[in-house]
Design a protein around this motif. Structure first.
Motif, PDB file in Angstrom:
ATOM      1  N   GLN A  61       0.887  -1.331   0.056  1.00  0.00           N
ATOM      2  CA  GLN A  61       0.004  -0.043  -0.067  1.00  0.00           C
ATOM      3  C   GLN A  61       1.176   1.068  -0.033  1.00  0.00           C
ATOM      4  N   ASN A  73      -2.689  -1.416  -2.769  1.00  0.00           N
ATOM      5  CA  ASN A  73      -3.400   0.276  -3.558  1.00  0.00           C
ATOM      6  C   ASN A  73      -2.709   0.520  -3.139  1.00  0.00           C
ATOM      7  N   THR A  86      -6.348  -1.438  -6.132  1.00  0.00           N
ATOM      8  CA  THR A  86      -7.369   0.080  -5.726  1.00  0.00           C
ATOM      9  C   THR A  86      -6.516   1.086  -6.086  1.00  0.00           C
TER      10      THR A  86
END
Length: 1102
Positions: free
Chosen positions: A766, A789, A812
């Motif tokens: 992330q 992400n 994402t």
């Protein structure tokens, strides 16, 4: 604390007496010999402990073990005191010469006071243990230096995988479903209890019913509520609402909760599971039942309970469903799965014969079968099986004794870990990482090698217990990591039965707490009353004060005096949990809790921690999550040399972190690192990025706040040494809000290079960048091969994103306030794409407030008129969730034919039209993963999987050619839009339609009234804040499945139409803030009352 665990406590004492730092301190104080002899005494007694606990216990042996247990735990406290003093001395000496001087002349290191006191205590303890040791000769105890259990047999899988396979309940499931779906039942809401003893599989059976496809189709709403011992109407209603809305209620009053409940169930056919009900109070049950009877015809409540008395109270059908145990064949199939490799039939027929005799003793109880089967998995020979059957199984008299056999075979280090779990309430979702930290705080997890990580050992302990079926119902994070789990009620009962009554208490009634209690946990009675029993303060040796937070809906206010009393009363405490008690100040006396390892102060109104907290040299976990008023941490935080977890999520008022933080090299969790804006002007007390340099054991997510722009900041960024932190999984970088001129943007780019991990072993998944002012992204970002992400917020000068197709795992992507961004990719889309698949892992795409964003790729021509003429666009095959807001110029994106959720606001419909353009159907067909024919793939309808759509503040009207393709759409919300209502007869799956807040929306012109005919599944219709709505659309009269009609704040609506009687399924009519209409619908007296009097549930106000 628990039967059989004393062996491990004794081992811990022996380990401490052999510690070099402890012996050096003993030498300084002149008590080294006493400390060594104390270890020898404990070692001698430890050798006979196992035999004493295995023997048939007479009252004399039990009394001897009790005396020994008291002495061993006191010795453990004493040695921990000495080792803590040795640690404190090391910390003080390492600070500076001045600190060393203070240590010698003003601290407990002064041998003329504290050392003499400890020397006296050590000698007293040796005499006490000598007396107890001599008495052991009376019982002819044998020495056993090693435990005889089997440890850590290698396996590819654990038994919890097999737990998902249910055996022998298919007929029961079919029978219950047949009862639930019986259309001949007269009551709108009928109740069926499933009755059976614990461990029989009532919950499992209810889960099978709840998740059955036929059941899913039959009911409009489904709710699952675990009731357990605590039958409180408010809590049950809150849990139902949490199921309905997928979020926790916000401390609502009971009256408000009931209104919200009515909105969810009135007139709807629902299924409610009330699992594990114990309540025998009929009045309480009737109070809840009265709130639930307004459901639509065919609603059902399925109750699981152990008691027939409860079943008689709740049932409305003729007979409860009495669940029986598994038959012999089913029992053998389950036993075989647990006891043999891959569930295969044993080759030795004698072993099968022994196994059949064993399962006969399990009386068809799946839990008992699983537990004993797991135990026998580790026994391979016929003699071992025979010995088990003849010498151990014959002792089983009831279910708990059956389960206790598994416990007895645990090594001592696992016994105490399992028994400790009785501090949690029944049916509690235990957070596995937190539990491991709690085990660590109690010293249950010990490493035999400096290369062994305590957390990894704790995880091994957990998996071992899980594989033996002590735990169940695991929940994972999507990557296979277990986050939460539960204990079966029987296992919880077992844990409570094996902890000595004077050691561990789950306090739930007005009862005294024994003075020798070591661990105490409080339930809702304490949480709601905040009354601490006076007897607790007599437990001077308390090691655990735990608030398990079973309910998130209750206030817990702990007064200052109570907080001070808790902190000052328990000097041996190792775990102190005060989270969510609304305390505002921590007393400075907390610095005296020298044994403390785990301190939870999260979710409180604390503004500052006392500096005395830095004396807690043993502290491993400090939780400050959601302490949103705290501004700074103590300046001497570097003295917390054993700190491993510093959790500060949600502490947004933190202005900086103190200097010296970088010395805490054991840190594994550091939620955020905050740099003061004027770092260079206050270096004395504030940390810079260099504090992160040696913190290379960090895991999880690290957020760095307060990053500055400019040349100096770029140079300083290298000090963070992020490249040497391969265990980080998430990184958030937040720069200060400041204008950066074009000549300085390159320094942000240089900073980002320094702040990214470059190691091939990096596990970064992330990445979030906030207020990054670089024009472009460095090539180093493309090396983050595991990135899942990516979030970019307020990166206003950014003109292009990094090449996203290099992130093969990206799931994402979120873009927010990217003011200068015109194109996401630098690539020009002026020729055919060689690959029609694009970002194959992307599932969620969110773009918000990017006013100049025009498209994904730059084309040779940018005019809106030409967008239909561009070459074929690639398609995102797994994109299921798309949100676009405040992006008025965005006209081109990759195709998204497989969406399931779409949110649009203040943006163009062009990207939507692109996906529907016939020219792009070939590209879409190429992305089909179906194994069907090419013809079937090419006939796929784009957006036919869309289930939820929200359209807000749009000037364009949704085209009918779009609406006719949305054959799976279930939820449609239209807010503040213009033009006619975009309906289509093809919306056959639509269940919920909400039209909100629009002055311009045209609802009066129905156009083709037949469009409403197609909405045959519509059950809920809401009109809200429509000031110009004068009459209801005529087409509504065709909605024969409509169950709920809500009209709110529509002041121009003047009458209820005559055709409302055509809505034969309508169960609920709600009219709020519609003064004209409300008056006409006034009960008995209103002009329109006769039109609506037949509707079962009416809710109105002015």
């Amino acid at each position: 604390m628990a039967e059989g665990a004393l062996f491990d406590v004794a081992a811990r004492i022996i380990e401490k007496t052999g510690d070099l730092a402890v012996q050096e301190l003993g030498l300084l104080w002149g008590i080294k010999d006493e400390i060594v002899r104390l270890g020898e005494r404990v070692s001698t007694i430890k050798a006979v402990l196992l035999d004493a606990e295995k023997k048939e216990q007479t009252n004399q042996v039990k009394e001897w073990l009790k005396r020994l247990s008291d002495a061993i735990y006191d010795a453990d406290d004493l040695l921990d005191d000495i080792s803590t003093e040795a640690l404190r001395r090391e910390v003080m000496i390492s600070q500076n010469k001045k600190a060393k001087k203070v240590c010698i002349y003003f601290s407990k290191s002064n041998p003329h006071a504290y050392a003499l006191k400890l020397a006296h205590e050590v000698k007293e303890m040796m005499e006490r243990l000598d007396t107890i040791g001599r008495d052991r000769e009376l019982f002819l105890l044998e020495e056993r230096l090693e435990e005889t259990h089997v440890r850590n047999r290698a396996r590819e899988t654990h038994s919890f995988v097999c737990a998902e396979t249910v055996i022998g309940r298919e007929n029961d499931k079919k029978a219950i479903i047949r009862i639930l779906l019986d259309s001949n039942v007269e009551e709108n809401v009928s109740i069926l209890p499933i009755v059976g003893i614990g461990g029989l599989g009532k919950t499992t059976l209810a889960q099978l019913v709840f998740n059955d496809d036929e059941v899913k189709k039959h009911f409009d709403q489904k709710f699952w509520v675990c009731v357990s011992d605590d039958f409180e109407v408010r809590v049950i209603v809150q849990k139902i609402m949490e199921c309905a809305k997928n979020e926790e209620p916000k401390n609502l009053e009971l009256n408000t909760l009931v209104k919200e409940l009515k909105k969810e169930i009135d007139g709807k056919r629902y299924l409610l599971i009330l699992d594990d009900v114990w309540n025998g109070d009929r009045e309480k049950w009737l109070c809840l039942k009265n709130l639930l009877i307004s459901g639509g015809k065919g609603s059902r409540i399925l109750v699981t309970t152990r008691e027939e008395r409860v079943a008689r109270i709740v049932k409305t059908m003729q007979q409860p469903y009495f669940l029986k145990g598994l038959n012999e064949h089913e029992s053998w199939l389950l036993f075989k799965q647990m006891a043999f490799e891959n569930g295969q039939e044993p080759t030795n027929p004698n072993i099968k014969s022994i196994g059949m005799e064993i399962i006969e003793k399990c009386i068809g109880l799946p839990l008992a079968i699983r537990s004993i089967g797991s135990l026998l998995y580790f026994k391979n020979s016929e003699n071992e099986w025979l010995s088990f059957k003849n010498n151990e199984l014959l002792k089983v008299a009831n279910i708990l004794e059956t389960l206790k056999l598994s416990y007895d075979h645990l090594p001592s280090y696992l016994k105490q870990c399992f028994a400790y779990c009785c501090l949690f309430p029944k049916d509690y979702k235990i957070h596995k990482p937190t539990l491991i930290k709690m085990w660590m705080a109690q010293g249950f997890i010990r490493s035999s090698s400096p290369n062994q990580c305590l957390e990894d050992i704790g995880n091994e302990y957990f998996m071992n217990l899980l594989s033996r079926s002590f735990f169940q119902d695991v929940e994972e994070d999507g990557k296979g990591n277990i986050l939460q789990f539960k204990m079966h009620d029987l296992m919880h009962d077992l844990a409570k039965s094996i902890v000595a009554s004077d050691r561990t208490t789950f306090y739930s009634k007005e009862e005294d707490i024994h003075e020798k209690t070591h661990h105490v946990s409080f339930d809702r009675i304490f949480l709601s009353s905040s009354k601490i029993p006076v007897s607790l303060y007599k437990a001077k040796r308390l090691r655990t004060f735990h608030l398990p937070s079973q309910s998130q809906y209750l206030y817990r206010i702990l007064g200052k005096s109570a907080c001070d009393a808790i902190v000052s009363s328990f000097k041996f405490i190792r775990l102190l949990d005060l989270h969510g008690t609304r305390i505002k100040k921590i007393p400075s006396s907390i610095g005296k809790l020298r044994h403390l390892r785990y301190l939870d102060l999260s979710n409180n109104s604390i503004k500052m921690l006392p500096n005395s907290i830095t004396r807690l040299h043993n502290l491993q976990t400090l939780r400050l999550t959601k302490c949103n008023l705290i501004k700074e941490l103590p300046k001497d935080i570097n003295k917390l040399v054993n700190l491993r977890y510093l959790e500060m999520d949600g502490c947004w008022d933190l202005t900086h972190l103190p200097r010296g933080l970088g010395q805490l090299t054991k840190l594994r969790t550091l939620s955020q690192f905050v740099i003061r804006k004027n770092t260079y002007f206050s270096l004395r007390n504030n940390s810079g990025l260099k504090e992160l340099y040696e913190l290379n054991e960090l895991r999880g997510t690290l957020m760095i706040r307060g990053l500055r722009h400019g040349k100096d900041a770029a140079l300083e960024s290298k000090d963070a040494n992020i490249k040497e932190k391969p265990h980080l999984q998430g990184l958030a970088l937040s720069w200060i809000e400041e204008d950066v001129d074009e000549s300085n943007v390159r320094y942000d780019e240089e900073s980002l290079v320094a702040l990214l991990p470059h190691s091939p072993s990096s596990n970064l998944q992330q990445l979030r960048l906030i207020r990054y002012q670089g024009v472009k992204f460095p090539s180093a970002i493309s090396s983050l091969s595991n990135l899942e992400n990516l979030s970019l917020d307020e990166c206003n000068k950014c003109q292009h994103l990094p090449p996203l197709d290099q992130f093969h795992s990206l799931k994402t992507l979120s873009l927010y306030k990217m003011k200068d961004l015109e194109y996401i990719s630098e690539r020009e889309n002026n020729e055919e794409f060689s690959d029609s698949l694009f970002l194959q892992s992307l599932e969620i795409l969110t773009i918000q407030d990017c006013p100049n964003l025009k498209g994904w790729w730059q084309r040779q021509r940018d005019s809106v008129e030409d967008f239909h003429n561009h070459s074929l666009l690639p398609s995102c095959p797994h994109l299921s969730n798309l949100g676009i807001w405040e992006c008025p110029k965005l006209i081109s994106l990759p195709l998204f034919p497989y969406l399931e959720k779409l949110n649009l606001g203040k943006c163009s419909l062009k990207p939507l039209e692109q996906t529907l353009t016939p020219k792009n159907l070939a590209s879409i067909a190429a992305t089909s993963t179906s194994s069907s024919s090419t013809l079937a793939a090419s006939s796929f309808i784009p957006l036919s999987k869309l289930k939820s759509m929200s359209i807000r503040n749009m000037e364009e009207t949704l085209p009918k050619e779009l609406m006719c393709k949305l054959i799976s759409l279930q939820d449609l919300r239209i807010e503040n839009c213009c033009g006619p209502l975009p309906l289509s007869r093809h919306l056959t799956a639509l269940q919920n339609l909400r039209v909100w807040g629009s002055k311009e929306f045209d609802l009066t012109n129905d156009g083709d009234e037949m469009e409403w005919h197609g909405l045959r599944s519509l059950r809920n219709l809401v009109f809200y804040n429509l000031p110009n709505l004068a009459t209801l659309p005529v087409g509504i009269q065709h909605l024969t499945s409509l169950q709920t009609l809500c009209i709110e704040n529509c002041p121009s609506l003047s009458a209820i139409p005559e055709w409302i009687c055509n809505l034969t399924s309508l169960q609920t009519l709600q009219i709020w803030s519609c003064p004209i209409l409300s008056k006409r619908c006034e009960r008995e007296a209103g002009e329109d009352w006769s039109k609506i009097a037949h509707i079962p549930h009416l809710h109105m106000n002015w």
